[in-house]
Write a protein that holds these residues in place. Structure first.
Motif, PDB file in Angstrom:
ATOM      1  N   GLN A  20       0.827  -1.205   0.000  1.00 21.66           N
ATOM      2  CA  GLN A  20       0.000   0.000   0.000  1.00 21.66           C
ATOM      3  C   GLN A  20       0.863   1.257   0.000  1.00 21.66           C
ATOM      4  OE1 GLN A  20      -2.209  -0.850   3.514  1.00 21.66           O
ATOM      5  NE2 GLN A  20      -3.930  -1.790   2.403  1.00 21.66           N
ATOM      6  N   THR A  21       1.991   1.208   0.693  1.00 22.83           N
ATOM      7  CA  THR A  21       2.901   2.348   0.690  1.00 22.83           C
ATOM      8  C   THR A  21       3.476   2.571  -0.700  1.00 22.83           C
ATOM      9  OG1 THR A  21       3.493   1.873   2.978  1.00 22.83           O
ATOM     10  CG2 THR A  21       4.963   3.319   1.773  1.00 22.83           C
ATOM     11  N   CYS A  22       3.817   1.483  -1.384  1.00 26.13           N
ATOM     12  CA  CYS A  22       4.373   1.603  -2.733  1.00 26.13           C
ATOM     13  C   CYS A  22       3.323   2.084  -3.727  1.00 26.13           C
ATOM     14  CB  CYS A  22       4.965   0.271  -3.184  1.00 26.13           C
ATOM     15  SG  CYS A  22       6.503  -0.139  -2.330  1.00 26.13           S
ATOM     16  N   LEU A  23       2.055   1.763  -3.518  1.00 25.50           N
ATOM     17  CA  LEU A  23       1.006   2.265  -4.394  1.00 25.50           C
ATOM     18  C   LEU A  23       0.852   3.776  -4.269  1.00 25.50           C
ATOM     19  CD1 LEU A  23      -1.841  -0.403  -4.118  1.00 25.50           C
ATOM     20  CD2 LEU A  23      -0.354   0.062  -6.062  1.00 25.50           C
ATOM     21  N   ARG A  24       1.094   4.342  -3.073  1.00 23.38           N
ATOM     22  CA  ARG A  24       0.972   5.774  -2.857  1.00 23.38           C
ATOM     23  C   ARG A  24       2.102   6.546  -3.519  1.00 23.38           C
ATOM     24  NH1 ARG A  24       1.980   7.878   1.508  1.00 23.38           N
ATOM     25  NH2 ARG A  24       2.704   6.162   2.764  1.00 23.38           N
ATOM     26  N   THR A  25       3.253   5.938  -3.670  1.00 26.12           N
ATOM     27  CA  THR A  25       4.395   6.650  -4.249  1.00 26.12           C
ATOM     28  C   THR A  25       4.248   6.708  -5.763  1.00 26.12           C
ATOM     29  OG1 THR A  25       5.696   4.630  -4.423  1.00 26.12           O
ATOM     30  CG2 THR A  25       5.907   5.901  -2.384  1.00 26.12           C
ATOM     31  N   GLU A  26       5.010   7.593  -6.374  1.00 30.16           N
ATOM     32  CA  GLU A  26       4.988   7.714  -7.831  1.00 30.16           C
ATOM     33  C   GLU A  26       6.151   6.943  -8.442  1.00 30.16           C
ATOM     34  OE1 GLU A  26       4.979  11.649  -7.059  1.00 30.16           O
ATOM     35  OE2 GLU A  26       2.906  11.446  -6.475  1.00 30.16           O
ATOM     36  N   SER A  27       6.346   5.717  -7.963  1.00 26.57           N
ATOM     37  CA  SER A  27       7.425   4.885  -8.470  1.00 26.57           C
ATOM     38  C   SER A  27       6.994   4.238  -9.778  1.00 26.57           C
ATOM     39  CB  SER A  27       7.769   3.815  -7.441  1.00 26.57           C
ATOM     40  OG  SER A  27       8.764   2.964  -7.957  1.00 26.57           O
ATOM     41  N   ASP A  28       7.954   4.026 -10.679  1.00 28.20           N
ATOM     42  CA  ASP A  28       7.644   3.398 -11.963  1.00 28.20           C
ATOM     43  C   ASP A  28       7.326   1.917 -11.790  1.00 28.20           C
ATOM     44  OD1 ASP A  28       8.030   5.765 -13.292  1.00 28.20           O
ATOM     45  OD2 ASP A  28      10.147   5.363 -13.697  1.00 28.20           O
ATOM     46  N   SER A  29       8.025   1.254 -10.918  1.00 23.47           N
ATOM     47  CA  SER A  29       7.851  -0.183 -10.741  1.00 23.47           C
ATOM     48  C   SER A  29       7.464  -0.483  -9.291  1.00 23.47           C
ATOM     49  CB  SER A  29       9.147  -0.912 -11.101  1.00 23.47           C
ATOM     50  OG  SER A  29       9.053  -2.263 -10.747  1.00 23.47           O
ATOM     51  N   ILE A  30       6.294  -1.057  -9.115  1.00 21.91           N
ATOM     52  CA  ILE A  30       5.842  -1.421  -7.766  1.00 21.91           C
ATOM     53  C   ILE A  30       6.706  -2.556  -7.232  1.00 21.91           C
ATOM     54  CG2 ILE A  30       3.937  -2.422  -6.465  1.00 21.91           C
ATOM     55  CD1 ILE A  30       2.056  -0.802  -8.157  1.00 21.91           C
ATOM     56  N   ASN A  31       7.085  -3.480  -8.112  1.00 20.81           N
ATOM     57  CA  ASN A  31       7.929  -4.596  -7.667  1.00 20.81           C
ATOM     58  C   ASN A  31       9.271  -4.108  -7.140  1.00 20.81           C
ATOM     59  OD1 ASN A  31       6.013  -6.488  -8.346  1.00 20.81           O
ATOM     60  ND2 ASN A  31       6.847  -6.831 -10.392  1.00 20.81           N
ATOM     61  N   GLU A  32       9.849  -3.126  -7.817  1.00 22.73           N
ATOM     62  CA  GLU A  32      11.128  -2.584  -7.369  1.00 22.73           C
ATOM     63  C   GLU A  32      10.967  -1.850  -6.036  1.00 22.73           C
ATOM     64  OE1 GLU A  32      14.200   0.824  -8.880  1.00 22.73           O
ATOM     65  OE2 GLU A  32      13.257  -0.448 -10.386  1.00 22.73           O
ATOM     66  N   CYS A  33       9.879  -1.137  -5.881  1.00 28.60           N
ATOM     67  CA  CYS A  33       9.614  -0.424  -4.631  1.00 28.60           C
ATOM     68  C   CYS A  33       9.449  -1.410  -3.476  1.00 28.60           C
ATOM     69  CB  CYS A  33       8.358   0.435  -4.786  1.00 28.60           C
ATOM     70  SG  CYS A  33       7.860   1.282  -3.279  1.00 28.60           S
ATOM     71  N   VAL A  34       8.679  -2.473  -3.697  1.00 25.91           N
ATOM     72  CA  VAL A  34       8.472  -3.479  -2.647  1.00 25.91           C
ATOM     73  C   VAL A  34       9.786  -4.170  -2.311  1.00 25.91           C
ATOM     74  CG1 VAL A  34       7.348  -5.677  -2.141  1.00 25.91           C
ATOM     75  CG2 VAL A  34       6.037  -3.837  -3.170  1.00 25.91           C
ATOM     76  N   ALA A  35      10.586  -4.494  -3.324  1.00 27.47           N
ATOM     77  CA  ALA A  35      11.874  -5.148  -3.075  1.00 27.47           C
ATOM     78  C   ALA A  35      12.795  -4.252  -2.257  1.00 27.47           C
ATOM     79  CB  ALA A  35      12.533  -5.518  -4.404  1.00 27.47           C
TER      80      ALA A  35
END
Length: 126
Positions: free
Chosen positions: A23-38
């Motif tokens: 959920q935290t990674c969904l709030r960010t404007e990151s290109d890749s959710i998988n990379e953010c979670v990792a």
């Protein structure tokens, strides 16, 4: 749900208590959710490793001081009553001297500069 804001930055912990990493990674404007979670899981793993190392160090130090107290009791049991005070003082000064010696010299030998650099150095960082 009432949120609790962590005092640290939002890169290492979720903004709200109970919010998942996803959920935290969904709030960010990151290109890749998988990379953010990792990245978040890697930060969590590193923090857990440092916390467990710190806990083990404190637990081991407490065991050593209890061992020193046990040795004082052993010495007190092996001398006459008039000398018990002297042996207790000797053991107390031994424990104090060991603690001061560790803080002045032993910490540098034990831990070097491993938190400032990736490689563990012998003493200090240079």
């Amino acid at each position: 749900m009432i949120g609790f804001n962590y005092p640290s930055d939002t890169d290492s912990f979720p903004a709200n208590y109970g919010e998942t990493i996803y959920q935290t990674c969904l709030r960010t404007e990151s290109d890749s959710i998988n990379e953010c979670v990792a990245n978040k899981l890697e930060l969590s793993r590193i923090q857990n490793a440092q916390d467990s190392n710190t806990w083990f160090l404190i637990f081991s130090a407490a065991l050593i001081f209890f061992m020193q107290a046990g040795f004082a009791m052993l010495c007190a049991g092996n001398v006459r009553i008039k000398n018990v005070g002297n042996t207790m003082l000797k053991n107390l000064l031994d424990a104090c001297g060991a603690a001061i010696g560790f803080f002045t010299i032993g910490f540098a030998f034990a831990f070097g500069g491993q938190y400032e650099t990736d490689a563990t150095t012998f003493i200090g960082t240079s």
